[in-house]
Design a protein around this motif. Structure first.
Motif, mmCIF file in Angstrom:
data_model
loop_
_atom_site.group_PDB
_atom_site.id
_atom_site.type_symbol
_atom_site.label_atom_id
_atom_site.label_comp_id
_atom_site.label_asym_id
_atom_site.label_seq_id
_atom_site.Cartn_x
_atom_site.Cartn_y
_atom_site.Cartn_z
ATOM 1 N N GLY A 15 -36.802 -44.375 8.777
ATOM 2 C CA GLY A 15 -37.186 -45.765 8.632
ATOM 3 C C GLY A 15 -38.341 -46.181 9.512
ATOM 4 N N GLY A 16 -38.723 -45.314 10.417
ATOM 5 C CA GLY A 16 -39.798 -45.639 11.342
ATOM 6 C C GLY A 16 -41.176 -45.505 10.719
ATOM 7 N N SER A 62 -44.055 -38.462 -3.892
ATOM 8 C CA SER A 62 -43.009 -38.603 -2.875
ATOM 9 C C SER A 62 -43.343 -39.629 -1.799
ATOM 10 N N VAL A 63 -44.628 -40.027 -1.697
ATOM 11 C CA VAL A 63 -45.016 -40.962 -0.629
ATOM 12 C C VAL A 63 -45.559 -42.280 -1.165
ATOM 13 N N LYS A 64 -45.680 -42.399 -2.475
ATOM 14 C CA LYS A 64 -46.229 -43.628 -3.061
ATOM 15 C C LYS A 64 -45.397 -44.838 -2.638
ATOM 16 N N GLY A 65 -46.108 -45.873 -2.232
ATOM 17 C CA GLY A 65 -45.443 -47.081 -1.788
ATOM 18 C C GLY A 65 -45.027 -47.063 -0.334
ATOM 19 N N ARG A 66 -45.101 -45.902 0.308
ATOM 20 C CA ARG A 66 -44.712 -45.798 1.723
ATOM 21 C C ARG A 66 -45.892 -45.422 2.612
ATOM 22 N N PHE A 67 -46.803 -44.623 2.115
ATOM 23 C CA PHE A 67 -47.953 -44.168 2.899
ATOM 24 C C PHE A 67 -49.224 -44.829 2.377
ATOM 25 N N THR A 68 -50.160 -45.067 3.276
ATOM 26 C CA THR A 68 -51.454 -45.641 2.904
ATOM 27 C C THR A 68 -52.565 -44.902 3.624
ATOM 28 N N ILE A 69 -53.539 -44.419 2.861
ATOM 29 C CA ILE A 69 -54.712 -43.781 3.449
ATOM 30 C C ILE A 69 -55.812 -44.822 3.568
ATOM 31 N N THR A 82 -47.949 -44.261 7.802
ATOM 32 C CA THR A 82 -46.706 -43.780 7.205
ATOM 33 C C THR A 82 -45.593 -44.750 7.544
ATOM 34 N N ASN A 83 -44.951 -45.311 6.530
ATOM 35 C CA ASN A 83 -43.855 -46.268 6.711
ATOM 36 C C ASN A 83 -42.588 -45.748 6.045
ATOM 37 N N SER A 84 -41.470 -46.329 6.442
ATOM 38 C CA SER A 84 -40.171 -45.960 5.851
ATOM 39 C C SER A 84 -39.989 -44.447 5.827
ATOM 40 N N LEU A 85 -40.257 -43.823 6.960
ATOM 41 C CA LEU A 85 -40.217 -42.371 7.021
ATOM 42 C C LEU A 85 -38.820 -41.832 6.772
ATOM 43 N N LYS A 86 -38.786 -40.668 6.132
ATOM 44 C CA LYS A 86 -37.536 -39.990 5.784
ATOM 45 C C LYS A 86 -37.522 -38.608 6.444
ATOM 46 N N PRO A 87 -36.351 -38.027 6.626
ATOM 47 C CA PRO A 87 -36.302 -36.676 7.198
ATOM 48 C C PRO A 87 -37.140 -35.671 6.408
ATOM 49 N N VAL A 119 -45.116 -34.284 12.735
ATOM 50 C CA VAL A 119 -44.318 -35.490 12.505
ATOM 51 C C VAL A 119 -42.889 -35.032 12.246
ATOM 52 N N THR A 120 -41.959 -35.484 13.073
ATOM 53 C CA THR A 120 -40.557 -35.122 12.935
ATOM 54 C C THR A 120 -39.733 -36.392 12.767
ATOM 55 N N VAL A 121 -38.974 -36.443 11.685
ATOM 56 C CA VAL A 121 -38.140 -37.605 11.398
ATOM 57 C C VAL A 121 -36.687 -37.153 11.435
ATOM 58 N N SER A 122 -35.947 -37.652 12.410
ATOM 59 C CA SER A 122 -34.571 -37.192 12.599
ATOM 60 C C SER A 122 -33.761 -38.265 13.299
ATOM 61 N N SER A 123 -32.493 -38.360 12.916
ATOM 62 C CA SER A 123 -31.597 -39.293 13.598
ATOM 63 C C SER A 123 -30.842 -38.593 14.722
#
Length: 123
Positions: A15-16, A62-69, A82-87, A119-123
């Motif tokens: 989510g970060g 997989s990143v449409k709507g969450r990432f912006t270049i 990068t928004n709403s990041l997922k693992p 980039v590491t996405v983990s809880s």
């Protein structure tokens, strides 16, 4: 010659958000392509986002709507918000920039890659 320096990676929870930066330096005459790729462990490098044909952008599904270049022409820098990041977004992210540079009054093509940023996405 043209060098790329990336920054902005890190470890964060699902989510970060992160903003990755890639700055190109050298005797750059023009830039005609800027993009971001990523490579997860055991997987092939994949295109995440790119500028092509001017300001037209393209994103992996997989990143449409969450990432912006985006890019800063004056600084020869490309960004990836990068928004709403997922693992499953965990990977090493690479920028790729292509264009022409000047050397002794002549123009030469370049196609350079950044060093990669984790980039590491983990809880």
């Amino acid at each position: 010659q043209v060098q790329l320096v990336e920054s902005g990676g890190g470890l964060l929870q699902p989510g970060g958000s992160l903003r990755l930066s890639c700055a190109a330096s050298g005797s750059i005459f023009s830039i005609n392509h800027m993009s971001w790729y990523r490579q997860a462990p055991g997987k092939q490098r994949e295109l995440v986002a790119a500028f092509f044909s001017g300001d037209t952008t393209n994103y992996a599904d997989s990143v449409k709507g969450r990432f912006t270049i985006s890019r800063d022409y004056a600084r020869n820098t490309v960004y990836l918000q990068t928004n709403s990041l997922k693992p499953e977004d965990t990977a090493v992210y690479y920028c790729n920039v292509a264009g022409e540079y000047m050397l002794r009054g002549k123009r030469y093509a370049f196609d350079s890659w950044g060093q990669g940023t984790q980039v590491t996405v983990s809880s």
